[in-house]
Design a protein around this motif. Structure first.
Motif, PDB file in Angstrom:
ATOM      1  N   ARG A 135       0.832  -1.201   0.000  1.00  0.00           N
ATOM      2  CA  ARG A 135       0.000   0.000   0.000  1.00  0.00           C
ATOM      3  C   ARG A 135       0.870   1.256   0.000  1.00  0.00           C
ATOM      4  O   ARG A 135       0.607   2.212  -0.735  1.00  0.00           O
ATOM      5  CB  ARG A 135      -0.908  -0.008   1.228  1.00  0.00           C
ATOM      6  CG  ARG A 135      -1.769   1.230   1.356  1.00  0.00           C
ATOM      7  CD  ARG A 135      -2.592   1.210   2.627  1.00  0.00           C
ATOM      8  NE  ARG A 135      -1.819   1.024   3.833  1.00  0.00           N
ATOM      9  CZ  ARG A 135      -1.256   2.009   4.546  1.00  0.00           C
ATOM     10  NH1 ARG A 135      -1.366   3.248   4.136  1.00  0.00           N
ATOM     11  NH2 ARG A 135      -0.587   1.749   5.638  1.00  0.00           N
ATOM     12  N   VAL A 136       1.914   1.261   0.795  1.00  0.00           N
ATOM     13  CA  VAL A 136       2.800   2.428   0.867  1.00  0.00           C
ATOM     14  C   VAL A 136       3.512   2.627  -0.468  1.00  0.00           C
ATOM     15  O   VAL A 136       3.602   3.747  -0.978  1.00  0.00           O
ATOM     16  CB  VAL A 136       3.814   2.264   2.023  1.00  0.00           C
ATOM     17  CG1 VAL A 136       4.898   3.316   1.952  1.00  0.00           C
ATOM     18  CG2 VAL A 136       3.102   2.313   3.358  1.00  0.00           C
ATOM     19  N   GLY A 137       3.994   1.549  -1.059  1.00  0.00           N
ATOM     20  CA  GLY A 137       4.679   1.647  -2.350  1.00  0.00           C
ATOM     21  C   GLY A 137       3.755   2.123  -3.456  1.00  0.00           C
ATOM     22  O   GLY A 137       4.140   2.945  -4.298  1.00  0.00           O
ATOM     23  N   THR A 138       2.529   1.629  -3.451  1.00  0.00           N
ATOM     24  CA  THR A 138       1.563   2.050  -4.472  1.00  0.00           C
ATOM     25  C   THR A 138       1.203   3.517  -4.290  1.00  0.00           C
ATOM     26  O   THR A 138       1.092   4.264  -5.275  1.00  0.00           O
ATOM     27  CB  THR A 138       0.297   1.182  -4.390  1.00  0.00           C
ATOM     28  OG1 THR A 138       0.663  -0.186  -4.537  1.00  0.00           O
ATOM     29  CG2 THR A 138      -0.698   1.553  -5.463  1.00  0.00           C
TER      30      THR A 138
ATOM     31  N   GLU B  73       1.536   9.116  -6.199  1.00  0.00           N
ATOM     32  CA  GLU B  73       1.883  10.514  -5.948  1.00  0.00           C
ATOM     33  C   GLU B  73       2.918  11.011  -6.948  1.00  0.00           C
ATOM     34  O   GLU B  73       2.814  12.126  -7.468  1.00  0.00           O
ATOM     35  CB  GLU B  73       2.415  10.671  -4.528  1.00  0.00           C
ATOM     36  CG  GLU B  73       1.348  10.587  -3.470  1.00  0.00           C
ATOM     37  CD  GLU B  73       1.928  10.664  -2.061  1.00  0.00           C
ATOM     38  OE1 GLU B  73       3.138  10.922  -1.917  1.00  0.00           O
ATOM     39  OE2 GLU B  73       1.147  10.475  -1.118  1.00  0.00           O
ATOM     40  N   ALA B  74       3.912  10.190  -7.239  1.00  0.00           N
ATOM     41  CA  ALA B  74       4.942  10.581  -8.202  1.00  0.00           C
ATOM     42  C   ALA B  74       4.345  10.716  -9.602  1.00  0.00           C
ATOM     43  O   ALA B  74       4.682  11.647 -10.346  1.00  0.00           O
ATOM     44  CB  ALA B  74       6.073   9.564  -8.203  1.00  0.00           C
ATOM     45  N   THR B  75       3.456   9.813  -9.953  1.00  0.00           N
ATOM     46  CA  THR B  75       2.822   9.868 -11.273  1.00  0.00           C
ATOM     47  C   THR B  75       1.941  11.105 -11.389  1.00  0.00           C
ATOM     48  O   THR B  75       1.933  11.776 -12.430  1.00  0.00           O
ATOM     49  CB  THR B  75       1.987   8.600 -11.508  1.00  0.00           C
ATOM     50  OG1 THR B  75       2.834   7.470 -11.380  1.00  0.00           O
ATOM     51  CG2 THR B  75       1.367   8.594 -12.888  1.00  0.00           C
ATOM     52  N   ALA B  76       1.212  11.428 -10.323  1.00  0.00           N
ATOM     53  CA  ALA B  76       0.355  12.616 -10.353  1.00  0.00           C
ATOM     54  C   ALA B  76       1.192  13.888 -10.465  1.00  0.00           C
ATOM     55  O   ALA B  76       0.844  14.810 -11.211  1.00  0.00           O
ATOM     56  CB  ALA B  76      -0.511  12.664  -9.100  1.00  0.00           C
TER      57      ALA B  76
END
Length: 70
Positions: free
Chosen positions: A46-49, A54-57
């Motif tokens: 969950r943390v990795g996803t 967030e990085a993709t956004a």
């Protein structure tokens, strides 16, 4: 009185109920152990996803802003 005690001790109807209770408790215990064994893995996934999203956004916003300025 002796006859009633003898009949009570030879009656096996309650033994089936005890077997089902033990079997059900075992299944519930195995289910709880399965949940506990995967909890940490799910938490890290969950943390990795979340970090990936967030990085993709942030990247998508940067690209969008760059396109708006052109």
């Amino acid at each position: 009185m002796k006859t009633m005690l003898s009949r009570f001790l030879s009656d096996e109807h309650g033994a089936v109920t005890v077997d089902w209770v033990v079997l059900t408790a075992s299944v519930v215990g195995l289910g709880a152990m399965a949940v506990l064994s995967v909890t940490d893995g799910v938490r890290s996934l969950r943390v990795g996803t979340g970090a990936y999203l967030e990085a993709t956004a942030a990247n998508a916003k940067t690209v969008y802003d760059a396109q708006l300025q052109q």
